[in-house]
Design a protein around this motif. Structure first.
Motif, PDB file in Angstrom:
ATOM      1  N   UNK A  76     -16.793   6.341   6.642  1.00 45.69           N
ATOM      2  CA  UNK A  76     -18.180   6.642   6.296  1.00 45.69           C
ATOM      3  C   UNK A  76     -19.002   6.900   7.553  1.00 45.69           C
ATOM      4  N   UNK A  77     -20.163   7.474   7.343  1.00 43.52           N
ATOM      5  CA  UNK A  77     -21.065   7.707   8.460  1.00 43.52           C
ATOM      6  C   UNK A  77     -21.382   6.443   9.233  1.00 43.52           C
ATOM      7  N   UNK A 137     -24.158  14.758   7.069  1.00 42.55           N
ATOM      8  CA  UNK A 137     -24.971  15.964   6.986  1.00 42.55           C
ATOM      9  C   UNK A 137     -25.767  16.113   8.264  1.00 42.55           C
ATOM     10  N   UNK A 138     -26.187  17.335   8.559  1.00 42.09           N
ATOM     11  CA  UNK A 138     -26.834  17.611   9.838  1.00 42.09           C
ATOM     12  C   UNK A 138     -28.158  16.860   9.987  1.00 42.09           C
ATOM     13  N   UNK A 139     -29.023  16.956   8.986  1.00 44.77           N
ATOM     14  CA  UNK A 139     -30.353  16.346   9.093  1.00 44.77           C
ATOM     15  C   UNK A 139     -30.259  14.830   9.257  1.00 44.77           C
ATOM     16  N   UNK A 140     -29.352  14.213   8.482  1.00 45.89           N
ATOM     17  CA  UNK A 140     -29.205  12.757   8.563  1.00 45.89           C
ATOM     18  C   UNK A 140     -28.629  12.330   9.910  1.00 45.89           C
ATOM     19  N   UNK A 176     -18.648  23.889  18.312  1.00 42.26           N
ATOM     20  CA  UNK A 176     -19.353  23.868  19.590  1.00 42.26           C
ATOM     21  C   UNK A 176     -20.822  24.217  19.409  1.00 42.26           C
ATOM     22  N   UNK A 177     -21.084  25.261  18.627  1.00 40.91           N
ATOM     23  CA  UNK A 177     -22.464  25.664  18.413  1.00 40.91           C
ATOM     24  C   UNK A 177     -23.231  24.641  17.574  1.00 40.91           C
ATOM     25  N   UNK A 178     -22.527  23.995  16.641  1.00 36.02           N
ATOM     26  CA  UNK A 178     -23.150  22.920  15.865  1.00 36.02           C
ATOM     27  C   UNK A 178     -23.607  21.804  16.796  1.00 36.02           C
TER      28      UNK A 178
END
Length: 349
Positions: free
Chosen positions: A20-21, A128-131, A155-157
């Motif tokens: 999990x995160x 997720x990106x925002x979290x 890499x760009x992420x």
């Protein structure tokens, strides 16, 4: 006794952990062998002045966190002027980049995070990106060991993520992984990194660390491959002592690794004292080989010894791999495999 004891050995191929995160976040600390890493405990090779220069440069970078001392405008005790928020350690494997990165992490105030490139991308996948941005926001320092240049998308992420965090005041330190063909033995890895992060490039100072792999004597040696009957005796003996041992056919492990995301490899080996592998053979598929490299990185970080029979583990990468674009990764893994198979097995507490 032997057949019964062998049946008690676990199989890595039976482990398909989830992660999990919050679990990933909890693991964002230096590996156990760097738990007490410091600039003072780093032993620079004086034949390569850039190593000592790197220590001095990182000490200066860490000095930005020191409280400002009283003094007038011209006082020597004034806090140094603000520096670039990012620092990038560029060098070959085995020169102590991870040690220095961990030393910087220990020197920094919290909140702070230390992880591999894979762990951070896995965190984005889990939360997720925002979290992820929310989770990491407010960090004083983020350390990224072995910034990957293999996957342009990831890499760009990561560079987008770092851009947002740097803009909010977070400082970043990263090491290179000398990508495809190492492009000049790592020196141009920094250039590729800066090209990938585009507008972020102005935020990073490049610190070059030259030198030879400190494990070079091990690289010149060989991983130990024991006879099958000896392995069959060692496994039950270890189980009898109370050690947690896994026993897998090498081919089965390689196939299983393809079903588990590399971010979960650390949980695959959780609680294991010794790994036993049978019928090790030469790998000819690069995807399989790179998965094994990622797995061995986690085993090495966890300091879990390996006993194996068949092909010596440092000889599982074919010549095409060792002369290709990822040869530095394979060479690092070779030295780690020698260390893991030649070290003394840990006694049971």
């Amino acid at each position: 006794m032997a057949p019964q004891a062998l049946s008690q050995a676990q199989r890595l191929a039976d482990r398909s952990p989830s992660i999990t995160g919050p679990e990933i976040v909890a693991e964002l600390v230096p590996p156990p062998q760097f738990e007490h890493a410091s600039f003072e405990s780093y032993r620079p090779d004086l034949n390569f002045p850039s190593q000592l220069e790197a220590v001095e440069r990182l000490n200066t970078f860490a000095g930005a966190w020191l409280p400002q001392r009283p003094g007038g405008f011209f006082s020597r005790t004034r806090k140094p002027k603000a520096e670039l928020p990012g620092i990038y350690l560029d060098g070959g494997f085995g020169v102590g980049k991870t040690h220095l990165l961990a030393a910087l992490w220990h020197a920094a105030p919290g909140p702070k995070y230390f992880g591999t490139f894979i762990e951070y991308t896995a965190l984005v996948g889990a939360l997720g990106y925002a979290a992820t941005v929310k989770q990491l926001s407010g960090a004083r320092l983020i350390c990224i060991d072995e910034f990957e240049l293999d996957d342009p998308g990831d890499t760009m992420l990561m560079t987008r993520l770092l851009g947002e965090l740097v803009a909010s005041g977070t400082r970043v330190a990263a090491t290179s992984n000398t990508p495809p063909n190492s492009l000049g033995e790592g020196r141009f890895a920094a250039i590729d990194f800066l090209r990938e992060i585009q507008a972020m490039s102005a935020n990073f100072e490049i610190v070059r660390i030259d030198g030879l792999d400190y494990r070079r004597r091990d690289v010149e040696g060989h991983a130990i491959a024991v006879p099958r009957d000896e392995l069959d005796q060692m496994v039950p003996a270890l189980l009898e002592r109370g050690s947690a041992v896994t026993r897998d056919d090498f081919g089965s492990l390689i196939r299983h690794l393809s079903t588990v995301h590399p971010s979960k490899y650390i949980k695959m080996i959780h609680g294991i004292d010794v790994i036993a592998l049978t019928d090790v053979y030469l790998l000819t598929d690069q995807t399989d080989a790179l998965r094994l490299v990622a797995f061995i990185d986690r085993v090495y970080d966890a300091e879990i010894p390996i006993i194996a029979n068949g092909q010596p583990l440092n000889e599982v990468f074919d010549q095409e791999m060792l002369s290709g674009g990822y040869r530095k990764k394979y060479q690092r893994s070779q030295s780690r495999l020698v260390a893991l198979t030649t070290g003394e097995l840990p006694p049971h507490d």
